[in-house]
Design a protein around this motif. Structure first.
Motif, PDB file in Angstrom:
ATOM      1  N   LEU A  24       2.072   5.487   3.304  1.00  0.00           N
ATOM      2  CA  LEU A  24       1.094   7.037   3.090  1.00  0.00           C
ATOM      3  C   LEU A  24      -0.227   5.563   3.505  1.00  0.00           C
ATOM      4  N   SER A  25      -1.300   6.837   3.561  1.00  0.00           N
ATOM      5  CA  SER A  25      -2.468   6.582   4.209  1.00  0.00           C
ATOM      6  C   SER A  25      -3.543   6.438   2.897  1.00  0.00           C
ATOM      7  N   VAL A  26      -4.402   6.156   2.594  1.00  0.00           N
ATOM      8  CA  VAL A  26      -5.312   6.107   0.657  1.00  0.00           C
ATOM      9  C   VAL A  26      -5.700   6.717   0.428  1.00  0.00           C
ATOM     10  N   SER A  28      -4.308   9.646   1.038  1.00  0.00           N
ATOM     11  CA  SER A  28      -2.864  10.808   1.052  1.00  0.00           C
ATOM     12  C   SER A  28      -3.063  11.208  -0.725  1.00  0.00           C
ATOM     13  N   ALA A  33       2.362  10.555  -3.895  1.00  0.00           N
ATOM     14  CA  ALA A  33       2.794   9.461  -3.964  1.00  0.00           C
ATOM     15  C   ALA A  33       3.430   9.427  -5.872  1.00  0.00           C
ATOM     16  N   THR A  40       6.981   2.308  -1.560  1.00  0.00           N
ATOM     17  CA  THR A  40       5.319   3.072  -0.894  1.00  0.00           C
ATOM     18  C   THR A  40       4.888   1.704  -0.881  1.00  0.00           C
ATOM     19  N   TYR A  42       1.522   1.040   1.194  1.00  0.00           N
ATOM     20  CA  TYR A  42      -0.368   1.857   1.562  1.00  0.00           C
ATOM     21  C   TYR A  42      -0.865   1.511   3.580  1.00  0.00           C
ATOM     22  N   SER A  44      -4.882   1.634   5.157  1.00  0.00           N
ATOM     23  CA  SER A  44      -6.423   2.083   5.385  1.00  0.00           C
ATOM     24  C   SER A  44      -6.295   2.227   6.559  1.00  0.00           C
TER      25      SER A  44
END
Length: 99
Positions: A24-26, A28, A33, A40, A42, A44
């Motif tokens: 996941l991108s920050v 998201s 999440a 997960t 993460y 940036s």
């Protein structure tokens, strides 16, 4: 918009996701999440010369992996795959809509 957001997170609620890792991108949606039951990871982004990327994100997420923002999620996915060690990357339906 709220309906789309709800269904995006709901699509991730299945029992097999316990055995998979979600990247996941920050940026998201937090509901994604929350819906995910597995691990997960993460990341940036960095966009040199832009205060938010240069100052704010590193302060909020110190030491977090950062990819260069290229203005296109497809390019970010390509960078991420390379960074994670993918040797062969196949792009299907790559969207170059940004000018």
């Amino acid at each position: 918009m709220l309906l789309i957001k709800k269904y995006s997170a709901d699509m991730l609620r299945y029992w097999e996701n316990m055995a998979q890792r979600l990247v996941l991108s920050v940026y998201s949606d937090p509901d994604v999440a929350t819906a995910w039951r597995g691990d997960t990871f993460y990341f940036s982004t960095a966009n040199p010369g832009v205060q938010f990327y240069d100052s704010v994100l590193p302060e909020l997420f110190p030491g977090m992996a950062r990819l260069i923002a290229t203005g296109n999620v497809g390019n970010t996915a390509l960078q991420l795959a390379h960074w994670l060690g993918a040797r062969t990357i196949v792009l299907v339906g790559m969207d170059y809509a940004y000018t």
